[in-house]
Design a protein around this motif. Structure first.
Motif, PDB file in Angstrom:
ATOM      1  N   VAL A 416       0.596  -0.987   0.148  1.00 56.34           N
ATOM      2  CA  VAL A 416       0.083   0.153   0.286  1.00 56.34           C
ATOM      3  C   VAL A 416       1.014   1.209   0.211  1.00 56.34           C
ATOM      4  CG1 VAL A 416      -1.964   1.086   1.601  1.00 56.34           C
ATOM      5  CG2 VAL A 416      -1.964  -1.375   1.342  1.00 56.34           C
ATOM      6  N   TRP A 417       0.215   2.108  -0.860  1.00 57.18           N
ATOM      7  CA  TRP A 417       1.026   3.328  -1.120  1.00 57.18           C
ATOM      8  C   TRP A 417       0.298   4.912  -0.782  1.00 57.18           C
ATOM      9  CZ3 TRP A 417       6.413   3.590  -3.006  1.00 57.18           C
ATOM     10  CH2 TRP A 417       7.106   2.483  -3.274  1.00 57.18           C
ATOM     11  N   TYR A 418       1.421   5.045  -0.209  1.00 62.52           N
ATOM     12  CA  TYR A 418       0.438   6.670   0.122  1.00 62.52           C
ATOM     13  C   TYR A 418       0.860   7.892  -0.302  1.00 62.52           C
ATOM     14  CZ  TYR A 418      -0.747   3.694   4.366  1.00 62.52           C
ATOM     15  OH  TYR A 418      -0.471   2.643   4.867  1.00 62.52           O
ATOM     16  N   GLY A 422      -2.943  12.234   1.165  1.00 62.85           N
ATOM     17  CA  GLY A 422      -3.966  11.205   1.659  1.00 62.85           C
ATOM     18  C   GLY A 422      -4.004   9.658   0.823  1.00 62.85           C
ATOM     19  N   GLU A 423      -3.905  10.322  -0.374  1.00 67.55           N
ATOM     20  CA  GLU A 423      -4.039   9.298  -0.949  1.00 67.55           C
ATOM     21  C   GLU A 423      -3.688   7.606  -1.351  1.00 67.55           C
ATOM     22  OE1 GLU A 423      -2.487  11.595  -2.628  1.00 67.55           O
ATOM     23  OE2 GLU A 423      -3.094  12.534  -4.511  1.00 67.55           O
ATOM     24  N   VAL A 424      -4.564   6.618  -1.643  1.00 69.81           N
ATOM     25  CA  VAL A 424      -4.180   5.450  -1.180  1.00 69.81           C
ATOM     26  C   VAL A 424      -4.031   4.069  -2.368  1.00 69.81           C
ATOM     27  CG1 VAL A 424      -4.765   3.409   0.349  1.00 69.81           C
ATOM     28  CG2 VAL A 424      -4.638   5.391   1.672  1.00 69.81           C
ATOM     29  N   ILE A 425      -3.181   3.882  -2.705  1.00 71.49           N
ATOM     30  CA  ILE A 425      -3.531   3.070  -3.693  1.00 71.49           C
ATOM     31  C   ILE A 425      -2.342   1.298  -3.117  1.00 71.49           C
ATOM     32  CG2 ILE A 425      -3.882   4.575  -5.138  1.00 71.49           C
ATOM     33  CD1 ILE A 425      -0.544   3.610  -6.492  1.00 71.49           C
ATOM     34  N   ALA A 433       4.395   2.903  -7.502  1.00 73.09           N
ATOM     35  CA  ALA A 433       3.851   3.339  -7.325  1.00 73.09           C
ATOM     36  C   ALA A 433       3.372   4.815  -8.182  1.00 73.09           C
ATOM     37  CB  ALA A 433       3.802   3.225  -6.521  1.00 73.09           C
ATOM     38  N   PRO A 434       3.040   5.366  -8.247  1.00 71.14           N
ATOM     39  CA  PRO A 434       3.011   7.235  -8.696  1.00 71.14           C
ATOM     40  C   PRO A 434       4.441   7.430  -8.201  1.00 71.14           C
ATOM     41  CG  PRO A 434       0.778   6.860  -8.512  1.00 71.14           C
ATOM     42  CD  PRO A 434       1.359   5.354  -7.914  1.00 71.14           C
ATOM     43  N   ALA A 435       4.836   8.283  -8.482  1.00 70.94           N
ATOM     44  CA  ALA A 435       5.864   9.228  -8.098  1.00 70.94           C
ATOM     45  C   ALA A 435       5.671  10.265  -7.257  1.00 70.94           C
ATOM     46  CB  ALA A 435       6.734  10.191  -9.013  1.00 70.94           C
ATOM     47  N   GLY A 436       6.486  10.258  -5.639  1.00 70.52           N
ATOM     48  CA  GLY A 436       5.845  11.170  -4.525  1.00 70.52           C
ATOM     49  C   GLY A 436       5.670  10.068  -3.609  1.00 70.52           C
TER      50      GLY A 436
END
Length: 857
Positions: A416-418, A422-425, A433-436
RNA sequence: GGGUGGUUAGCUCAGUGGUAGAGCGUCUCGUUUACACCGAGAAUGUCGGGGGUUCGAAACCCUCACCGCCCA
């Protein structure tokens, strides 16, 4: 075929290691996914990578090997898949301990370096158990060895995590979890072990005057985080207090008195303090009454956030100090010390667990557990023995959501990446995961990946040939102690991931191995045994046979070194019987003579073999290892060695034993096959030497031959056995040495008289003319003897009188029944007939013995 | 507190309605060429207590006692 000589004595250490290597090299353990044969699959309960083979593994694996080898011989494409578990906390602890020896912590290395270090440790000293499994003789397919942290298994973890998350079966929430203040991680319920410990129960007075209320606690320091006092809604004693407030001493906080039906009015004063942030029940009460969650203990279990003198103290120090301070204020109403109560401990390091409010990832188990329960309820999955099914239901039907995040570094990192806002994917396999974005720092509970074991090891999520051929697995063999830890979880994930196909057809549960007095083995008791020492001393076969022989379904077994020595003796017996056979020209070549051409002794052993084969195969395939072992043991030792070989010696000695040579060859051949699953090494050695065959591993499993069943011969041999036993007893009573030959002859019906020379040979009787000085009578058979000296009349009289007494007692019990009208009216005919026969037989015995006694005078 | 298993020979345990069994241990005799890691023979039980069902109970039912395990 090249026949070899059998060494004079059996030395397991001389043959086991090279034989095992030969098996591996020959590919006998390797399963073929393209085979047309029906599959039989077992996945091994993966031992910890940190583990060593203990006696429990030895039992578990003996049973699995036994089934695998039997199925392989029965023509199945048998796969027993080995592997190991990465064992998150256990492994991390091992490596951290090594670092500590150098004065370092994992934080000194940083995450990446530390994980690298763990892999290095694994390469160097992990997985010792694998080599130890070879000592035991496990016929596992080493080409398919799996490890939960391997690439493919890690892909499986990512895949299922995402799938669960997408279906909202994984969520993140702030909950009370079990926290280990030493390992600094959350634990699942099953990683907590409860024991009855000494503590204290302190009763504290909150409030004053009319608003006074007394509560009791074993953790006085938690009062600093109290946000309510709860009473039962129907409790009249406190009716006037509900809705009012009381003051918490020391910190002078006003807290409400709430009414909650979960409070037990009969416990203590009927009022309980409520600390929602530090007790799971209180947390629930807090939710119901919108109470504040005051966290007053940090990760190390030190008091924080109370703005009091207690801040900074650890929980035990604070407990003492809080009680002292309360006592100084006259707030302590009662103290009970020691107070025995259940306390949870970290299963890895034994530190007392602290319930703690924290944000963790959970699996929502309700739908998964329902499916896991249903699969057993509707019979798709069987639990053996079925008496243990209720325990399984109790667990799956009452399971709490499963906390799967661990604050460790060794394990599958939560995918899980934040995002910055505050996005959670969740990042699935092959995605990034997207950069950042930053990844969740926690890893998954070890049991998360173990729950995938029956299919991740076969290549899932890829639709591999292995997966198609070998899933679902056939049986799962494991101890009942991990029914919940592991089995229930595999059921949940298996059903979920594999479209409702359960991971195994049958769950076979065995018990624990205990010490010789039935006590649990533990380091502190010093009664732990090392299976490898037993293998060194007695051979793997002896250990295996002992464990199988002690394994009644779902029951614990006691184990003593003496029993293993007994099994070693059994192995020696087999060895020597085979040597005897080989030195007497016994063979497996040519056809078995037709039954009609055989004597009753040969017919009898074939009949017994056929019965034994049927019974034994049935017992093994119903997981009755103890009973199966017992059956084969008595066939081999009693029927074959003590009777058949002895009764056949006269034929061998007289050189008139062609049929017997072939029959015995057949019986041994079949016996080795039957015993091979439990005692693979010695049977392989004996069989290949004796028959010249290549390997027993792929030899056909014996079928029971009903044309060999012969009740007449069995009855006849039973008669011979009785005669022989009675004559031996007589010789013994009369003080005749076993080796001393004496004149003797049999007066008997023709079918028995036919075997006079066989009986005489083993009784050391010289047949011929003589004047008898004594005789032994067994029914209508008489054995006359010449003791050529004084007969010990007193000994003989004592014996006869004892026999007479027994016969009279038997007659009496038979006649009581026959005189009982109820019995005669209601008992089945066959039973009545049996009792009548008994009456006739004992009556005849009494007459005969009475006559003999009269003749003595 | 809720489940659940057990109580049978000196020890560890089988035995789901028809004369109580095994392994080990014990006692006696014995080196008879497969085996002393053996052979032969023997001793040893009111099947936890009480009640009930049944012609018949170690087994089925009730109850009590005592051990154990799992879960709270």
């Amino acid at each position: 075929m090249t026949k070899r000589e059998l060494a004079p004595t059996f030395v397991p250490a001389d043959i086991e290691p090279r034989m095992y290597q030969h098996w591996v090299d020959s590919g006998y353990f390797t399963a073929d996914s393209s085979s047309p044969k029906e599959p039989f699959t077992i996945v091994i309960p993966p031992p910890n990578v940190t583990g060593n083979l203990h006696i429990g593994h030895a039992l578990d694996q003996t049973l699995q090997d036994c089934l695998t080898r039997m199925k392989r011989m029965q023509g199945y494409e048998a796969l027993w898949l080995p592997g190991m578990d990465h064992a998150g906390i256990a492994t991390q602890n091992v490596v951290e301990k090594q670092l500590a020896a150098q004065g370092l912590t994992r934080h000194d290395l940083g995450r990446e370096e530390f994980v690298k270090k763990v892999w290095e440790w694994k390469a160097e000293s992990g997985g010792q158990i694998l080599g130890q499994m070879k000592r035991l003789g496990d016929s596992v397919d080493w080409t398919r060895e799996a490890f939960t942290m391997n690439e493919t298994l890690s892909q499986a973890v990512l895949t299922i995590f995402k799938k669960l998350y997408d279906q909202e079966l994984i969520y993140r929430a702030e909950r009370i979890i079990n926290w280990c203040p030493r390992c600094l991680t959350a634990l699942s319920d099953i990683e907590v072990e409860h024991s009855d410990d000494e503590g204290e129960l302190v009763s504290i007075r909150y409030g004053t005057g009319d608003s006074e209320i007394i509560v009791a606690t074993t953790r006085a320091e938690t009062m600093l985080g109290d946000t309510a006092v709860a009473v039962h809604p129907d409790d009249e004693r406190y009716a006037h207090m509900i809705g009012k407030t009381v003051t918490v001493p020391l910190i002078n906080r006003e807290i409400p008195v709430v009414a909650d039906a979960h409070v037990d009015p009969a416990f203590g004063t009927g009022a309980v303090k409520v600390t929602p942030a530090h007790d799971p029940n209180d947390f629930e009460i807090g939710l119901r009454h919108n109470l504040e969650n005051l966290v007053i203990l940090d990760a190390d279990a030190k008091v924080v956030n109370t703005n009091s003198a207690f801040d900074g103290m650890d929980r035990y120090e604070a407990r003492k100090a809080v009680v002292e301070a309360l006592r100084a204020e006259g707030r302590i109403v009662a103290e009970k010390r020691p107070y025995i109560h259940a306390v949870g401990h970290c299963s890895r390091c034994d530190t007392t667990v602290e319930p703690r409010l924290s944000k963790q990832w959970f699996v929502k188990v309700a739908p998964l557990a329902k499916a896991a329960g249903d699969a057993v309820r509707d019979g798709r999955v069987k639990i053996e023995p079925e008496e243990l099914a209720p325990r399984y239901f109790e667990w799956v039907d009452g399971m709490h959501d499963w906390c799967i995040s661990r604050q460790l570094w060794w394990g599958h990192r939560i995918p899980v990446w934040y995002g910055p806002n505050g996005e959670v994917i969740v990042v699935g396999p092959g995605e990034s995961a997207p950069a950042g974005y930053e990844q969740d720092p926690d890893v998954l509970d070890t049991w998360f990946s173990s729950a995938l074991w029956p299919f991740s090891t076969l290549g899932w999520p890829n639709n591999t040939e292995d997966l198609k051929k070998f899933y679902p697995t056939s049986v799962l063999v494991t101890g009942y102690d991990i029914l919940f830890f592991w089995v229930a979880r595999m059921m949940m994930f298996g059903l979920f991931a594999m479209d409702g196909v359960p991971p195994f057809g049958t769950i076979v549960l065995h018990g624990l191995v205990r010490d010789q007095f039935g006590k649990k083995m533990s380091k502190s008791k010093g009664n732990v045994v090392d299976p490898l020492e037993f293998i060194d001393k007695y051979g793997a076969d002896a250990l295996r046979f002992t464990l199988a022989r002690g394994s009644n379904p779902g029951k614990d077994q006691a184990l003593a070194e003496d029993w293993i020595a007994g099994s070693r003796n059994f192995a020696t017996k087999l060895w020597n019987a085979t040597r005897f056979a080989m030195m007497n020209g016994v063979t497996v070549e040519g056809d078995l003579p037709p039954v009609s051409a055989l004597n009753a002794i040969d017919k009898w052993i074939l009949s017994r073999l056929s019965e034994t084969t049927a019974e034994y195969s049935e017992l093994l395939s119903t997981y009755e290892f103890a009973r199966a072992s017992e059956v084969i043991y008595h066939f081999a030792w009693d029927d074959l060695c003590d009777w058949y070989l002895e009764l056949s010696k006269e034929a061998f000695a007289s050189g008139n034993a062609q049929a017997t040579q072939r029959v015995l060859g057949y019986v041994l051949d079949q016996l080795f096959r039957l015993l091979h699953p439990v005692m693979p090494f010695i049977t392989e050695e004996l069989w290949t030497t004796f028959t010249g065959g290549e390997t027993l591993m792929t030899a056909a499993w014996p079928a029971s031959n009903s044309s060999h069943l012969d009740k007449d011969s069995e009855e006849l041999i039973t008669q011979l056995q009785r005669v022989i036993t009675e004559v031996r007893r007589f010789r013994n009573d009369q003080g005749v040495k076993p080796s001393q030959k004496i004149p003797g002859r049999f007066i008997a019906p023709a079918d028995v008289a036919q075997y006079s020379s066989a009986m005489a040979f083993l009784l050391k009787l010289e047949l011929g003319d003589f004047t008898p000085s004594a005789s032994v009578e067994i029914g209508n058979i008489k054995c006359e003897l010449d003791l050529s000296g004084a007969v010990d009349v007193e000994a003989e009289r004592a014996r006869l009188e004892k026999d007479l007494a027994t016969a009279k007692k038997d007659l009496a019990t038979a006649e009581v029944k026959l005189n009982n009208q109820g019995f005669m009216a209601k008992a089945p005919e066959s039973v009545v007939a049996e009792i009548r026969e008994r009456q006739a037989a004992t009556t005849a015995d009494i007459e005969r013995i009475t006559a003999q006694l009269a003749a003595l005078k």
